[in-house]
Enzyme design. Structure first.
Site, PDB file in Angstrom:
ATOM      1  N   GLY A   1      39.355  66.644  50.219  1.00 12.88           N
ATOM      2  CA  GLY A   1      39.060  67.687  51.191  1.00 12.88           C
ATOM      3  C   GLY A   1      38.541  68.913  50.472  1.00 12.88           C
ATOM      4  O   GLY A   1      38.860  69.125  49.294  1.00 12.88           O
TER       5      GLY A   1
ATOM      6  N   GLN B   1      36.443  77.594  49.095  1.00 12.34           N
ATOM      7  CA  GLN B   1      36.565  77.092  47.722  1.00 12.34           C
ATOM      8  C   GLN B   1      35.243  77.050  46.976  1.00 12.34           C
ATOM      9  O   GLN B   1      35.229  76.898  45.759  1.00 12.34           O
ATOM     10  CB  GLN B   1      37.191  75.688  47.730  1.00 12.34           C
ATOM     11  CG  GLN B   1      38.642  75.695  48.178  1.00 12.34           C
ATOM     12  CD  GLN B   1      39.211  74.297  48.153  1.00 12.34           C
ATOM     13  OE1 GLN B   1      39.030  73.545  49.103  1.00 12.34           O
ATOM     14  NE2 GLN B   1      39.869  73.931  47.071  1.00 12.34           N
TER      15      GLN B   1
ATOM     16  N   CYS C   1      45.378  70.782  44.636  1.00 17.76           N
ATOM     17  CA  CYS C   1      44.248  71.529  45.187  1.00 17.76           C
ATOM     18  C   CYS C   1      43.211  71.708  44.083  1.00 17.76           C
ATOM     19  O   CYS C   1      43.572  72.044  42.959  1.00 17.76           O
ATOM     20  CB  CYS C   1      44.738  72.887  45.683  1.00 17.76           C
ATOM     21  SG  CYS C   1      43.446  73.915  46.370  1.00 17.76           S
ATOM     22  N   LEU C   2      41.950  71.469  44.410  1.00 13.58           N
ATOM     23  CA  LEU C   2      40.885  71.616  43.403  1.00 13.58           C
ATOM     24  C   LEU C   2      40.811  73.039  42.862  1.00 13.58           C
ATOM     25  O   LEU C   2      40.354  73.253  41.744  1.00 13.58           O
ATOM     26  CB  LEU C   2      39.529  71.203  43.990  1.00 13.58           C
ATOM     27  CG  LEU C   2      39.368  69.717  44.352  1.00 13.58           C
ATOM     28  CD1 LEU C   2      38.075  69.489  45.109  1.00 13.58           C
ATOM     29  CD2 LEU C   2      39.417  68.846  43.099  1.00 13.58           C
TER      30      LEU C   2
ATOM     31  N   HIS D   1      45.793  71.259  55.219  1.00 14.59           N
ATOM     32  CA  HIS D   1      45.603  71.919  53.916  1.00 14.59           C
ATOM     33  C   HIS D   1      44.277  72.695  53.917  1.00 14.59           C
ATOM     34  O   HIS D   1      44.228  73.856  53.485  1.00 14.59           O
ATOM     35  CB  HIS D   1      45.637  70.853  52.807  1.00 14.59           C
ATOM     36  CG  HIS D   1      45.374  71.366  51.425  1.00 14.59           C
ATOM     37  ND1 HIS D   1      46.307  71.294  50.408  1.00 14.59           N
ATOM     38  CD2 HIS D   1      44.275  71.949  50.865  1.00 14.59           C
ATOM     39  CE1 HIS D   1      45.796  71.829  49.304  1.00 14.59           C
ATOM     40  NE2 HIS D   1      44.557  72.220  49.552  1.00 14.59           N
ATOM     41  N   GLU D   2      43.210  72.049  54.418  1.00 12.17           N
ATOM     42  CA  GLU D   2      41.891  72.699  54.409  1.00 12.17           C
ATOM     43  C   GLU D   2      41.804  73.825  55.445  1.00 12.17           C
ATOM     44  O   GLU D   2      41.171  74.859  55.195  1.00 12.17           O
ATOM     45  CB  GLU D   2      40.772  71.670  54.647  1.00 12.17           C
ATOM     46  CG  GLU D   2      40.735  70.504  53.666  1.00 12.17           C
ATOM     47  CD  GLU D   2      40.811  70.902  52.204  1.00 12.17           C
ATOM     48  OE1 GLU D   2      40.334  71.994  51.846  1.00 12.17           O
ATOM     49  OE2 GLU D   2      41.378  70.130  51.408  1.00 12.17           O
TER      50      GLU D   2
ATOM     51  N   HIS E   1      43.138  76.838  53.979  1.00 10.97           N
ATOM     52  CA  HIS E   1      42.154  77.516  53.126  1.00 10.97           C
ATOM     53  C   HIS E   1      41.285  78.473  53.945  1.00 10.97           C
ATOM     54  O   HIS E   1      41.015  79.598  53.529  1.00 10.97           O
ATOM     55  CB  HIS E   1      41.223  76.501  52.443  1.00 10.97           C
ATOM     56  CG  HIS E   1      41.752  75.949  51.154  1.00 10.97           C
ATOM     57  ND1 HIS E   1      42.043  76.752  50.064  1.00 10.97           N
ATOM     58  CD2 HIS E   1      42.014  74.680  50.758  1.00 10.97           C
ATOM     59  CE1 HIS E   1      42.467  75.990  49.062  1.00 10.97           C
ATOM     60  NE2 HIS E   1      42.467  74.730  49.454  1.00 10.97           N
TER      61      HIS E   1
HETATM   62 NI    NI Z   1      43.000  73.020  48.391  1.00 10.47          NI
END
Ligand code: NI
Length: 194
Positions: A46, A51, A95-96, A137-138, A141
């Site tokens: 995701g 991000q 998380c990236l 989660h996204e 963000h």
């Molecule tokens: Ni994340």
């Protein structure tokens, strides 16, 4: 097509709320394509626009490579709104934007979501399990919230020095990143590990 650098923990853009999309422009379509490529290249499931430094309510999800996600189609979600939540379950998340940090997070087990697709059609979908978790989660963000914000203060304290390192760019990733405080244009100073 190309990938975009991922903004790491410490960058303000990760703490800001993304703005509603009123019209999908050619630039937005390009952004979505690049977000997919960036997510796939970095082995993510995701990715939210914050991000990659864009404060737009756009996220992409693709869990089709996971066993639990077999047969699940990749999704582009614009202007998401959770209309119903059910149940609760805990699972380890990463998380990236926060490399090498994984912690258990409680999330709703089942959600009902309203959103716009890439053609700005009104959509409504039910999701559960892993798909619900990734979407939540996204969506977090897009609201300037990280999975760290769901942890107890004790856990956050334990992570403090690692997070400080990430915000200084003292972390290795397989993808291109933007370190906090460094302008995106200073591409030569970006930490790239291949
Ligand atoms: Ni994340």
């Amino acid at each position: 097509m190309s990938t975009l650098p991922i903004y790491l923990y410490g960058n303000d853009v990760l703490k800001k709320k993304a703005k509603k999309v009123t019209e999908v422009t050619d630039a937005d379509i390009k952004l979505v394509k690049e977000m997919f490529e960036t997510m796939h290249e970095s082995n993510g499931i995701g990715l939210a626009a914050n991000q990659v430094g864009e404060l737009k309510q756009i996220l992409v999800v693709d869990i089709s490579d996971m066993e639990v996600g077999e047969g699940t189609k990749p999704m582009v979600v614009i202007n998401p709104e959770i209309v119903d939540e059910e149940g609760e379950w805990e699972m380890e998340e990463g998380c990236l934007s926060i490399p090498d940090v994984r912690e258990k997070v409680w999330r709703a087990e089942k959600i009902r979501l309203k959103y716009n697709d890439i053609n700005m059609n009104d959509c409504e979908v039910e999701a559960d399990g892993m798909l619900a978790r990734v979407l939540l989660h996204e969506i977090d963000h897009l609201n300037g919230v990280l999975f760290l914000d769901h942890l107890s203060s004790t856990k956050r304290t334990l992570l403090r020095s690692r997070l400080k390192k990430i915000s200084k760019g003292d972390v290795e990733t397989q993808y291109e990143v933007v370190i906090a405080g460094e302008p995106k244009s200073k591409s030569k100073s970006k930490k790239i590990v291949l």
